[in-house]
Design a protein around this motif. Structure first.
Motif, PDB file in Angstrom:
ATOM      1  N   TYR A  77       0.747  -1.231  -0.066  1.00  0.00           N
ATOM      2  CA  TYR A  77       0.079  -0.004   0.021  1.00  0.00           C
ATOM      3  C   TYR A  77       1.065   1.277  -0.016  1.00  0.00           C
ATOM      4  O   TYR A  77       0.768   2.099  -1.098  1.00  0.00           O
ATOM      5  N   VAL A  81       1.304   4.321  -2.752  1.00  0.00           N
ATOM      6  CA  VAL A  81       1.011   5.675  -2.350  1.00  0.00           C
ATOM      7  C   VAL A  81       2.337   6.514  -2.630  1.00  0.00           C
ATOM      8  O   VAL A  81       2.052   7.685  -3.248  1.00  0.00           O
ATOM      9  N   SER A  96      -7.622  10.821   1.401  1.00  0.00           N
ATOM     10  CA  SER A  96      -7.732   9.014   1.464  1.00  0.00           C
ATOM     11  C   SER A  96      -8.757   8.595   0.265  1.00  0.00           C
ATOM     12  O   SER A  96      -8.400   7.660  -0.301  1.00  0.00           O
ATOM     13  N   VAL A  99      -6.868   8.593  -2.953  1.00  0.00           N
ATOM     14  CA  VAL A  99      -6.053   7.178  -3.053  1.00  0.00           C
ATOM     15  C   VAL A  99      -6.909   6.069  -3.177  1.00  0.00           C
ATOM     16  O   VAL A  99      -6.491   5.116  -4.008  1.00  0.00           O
ATOM     17  N   ASP A 100      -8.085   5.935  -2.749  1.00  0.00           N
ATOM     18  CA  ASP A 100      -8.910   4.994  -2.982  1.00  0.00           C
ATOM     19  C   ASP A 100      -9.375   4.669  -4.552  1.00  0.00           C
ATOM     20  O   ASP A 100      -9.085   3.735  -4.851  1.00  0.00           O
ATOM     21  N   ARG A 135     -11.050   1.271  -1.162  1.00  0.00           N
ATOM     22  CA  ARG A 135     -11.294   1.526   0.299  1.00  0.00           C
ATOM     23  C   ARG A 135     -11.123   0.593   1.404  1.00  0.00           C
ATOM     24  O   ARG A 135     -10.562   0.803   2.376  1.00  0.00           O
ATOM     25  N   ARG A 138      -7.469   0.261   2.036  1.00  0.00           N
ATOM     26  CA  ARG A 138      -6.863   1.326   2.913  1.00  0.00           C
ATOM     27  C   ARG A 138      -7.254   1.085   4.323  1.00  0.00           C
ATOM     28  O   ARG A 138      -6.709   1.108   5.141  1.00  0.00           O
ATOM     29  N   THR A 139      -8.474   0.356   4.478  1.00  0.00           N
ATOM     30  CA  THR A 139      -8.890  -0.051   5.868  1.00  0.00           C
ATOM     31  C   THR A 139      -7.888  -1.242   6.364  1.00  0.00           C
ATOM     32  O   THR A 139      -7.613  -1.098   7.525  1.00  0.00           O
ATOM     33  N   ARG A 141      -4.928  -1.623   5.651  1.00  0.00           N
ATOM     34  CA  ARG A 141      -3.403  -1.067   5.810  1.00  0.00           C
ATOM     35  C   ARG A 141      -3.635  -0.205   7.236  1.00  0.00           C
ATOM     36  O   ARG A 141      -2.593  -0.314   7.952  1.00  0.00           O
ATOM     37  N   ASN A 142      -4.671   0.408   7.322  1.00  0.00           N
ATOM     38  CA  ASN A 142      -4.804   1.158   8.578  1.00  0.00           C
ATOM     39  C   ASN A 142      -4.931   0.235  10.041  1.00  0.00           C
ATOM     40  O   ASN A 142      -4.350   0.574  10.952  1.00  0.00           O
TER      41      ASN A 142
END
Length: 209
Positions: A77, A81, A96, A99-100, A135, A138-139, A141-142
């Motif tokens: 990820y 980025v 964000s 990025v999605d 999305r 990203r979820t 990755r977080n």
């Protein structure tokens, strides 16, 4: 360029514009190589563990498989980025949602690139990328990157995607996203990087010994 994305590439206090050939650009390129190396190394560990898990019931292997796949996703990820920042020539973080959208576009480009050959060999080759891919990436990755209790929620408690669900739904696209860049970022090129922080750390280790 999409006006929504342009908004997040304008000069902003604490951030700077750069080119691929200046010092900032070159350091970002080295950072991208390091993130892809990290992702590739984790993916190799995951692949080895996955094969062994088919034949063995070993908790250590299970944990290593989960952690190596998770770490691969985090590094992959961040690699993409960084690519987006390199393309826009600005160190400022992208929104964000932007990025999605960019992650979806990268996955779609790879699916379309490999479609002519692989769709003949694989009748289940996907024609599109789910709109939720960026999305959900990203979820994940977080959740991987932060010490958050939600990482340990079981299926009945969760309100967001898990690593297992992500693998089932998106691994085909992730495999393309980690394999394709390696054509131009091979092992010899990794070894050729100076990576000043690595040299500094190695020197400290040698002094300690």
């Amino acid at each position: 360029m999409d006006s929504k994305l342009v908004e997040f590439t304008q000069p902003f206090e604490g951030f700077m514009k750069f080119t691929r050939d200046d010092e900032v650009g070159q350091k970002l390129i080295d950072t991208l190589g390091q993130e892809l190396f990290s992702a590739s190394d984790s993916f190799q560990t995951f692949s080895e563990c996955m094969q062994l898990i088919q034949l063995n019931s070993d908790r250590f292997l299970e944990v290593r498989a989960y952690l190596s796949y998770s770490n691969m996703l985090r590094s992959l990820y961040e690699y993409y980025v960084g690519i987006f920042k390199l393309n826009y020539g600005n160190t400022r973080s992208l929104d964000s949602i932007a990025v999605d959208d960019l992650m979806n576009k990268e996955a779609r480009k790879l699916i379309n690139f490999y479609h002519p050959l692989e769709s003949v060999l694989n009748l289940n080759y996907p024609d599109s990328v789910p709109i939720e891919f960026g999305r959900d990436f990203r979820t994940i990755r977080n959740r991987i990157s932060h010490a958050d209790h939600r990482r340990m929620q079981d299926e009945s408690e969760r309100s967001e995607i898990s690593v297992a669900e992500f693998f089932k739904k998106y691994h085909f696209f992730i495999h393309k996203m980690i394999s394709h860049p390696q054509f131009s970022w091979d092992g010899e090129k990794y070894a050729g990087y100076e990576w000043a922080p690595v040299n500094e750390f190695t020197q400290v280790l040698r002094e300690k010994i």
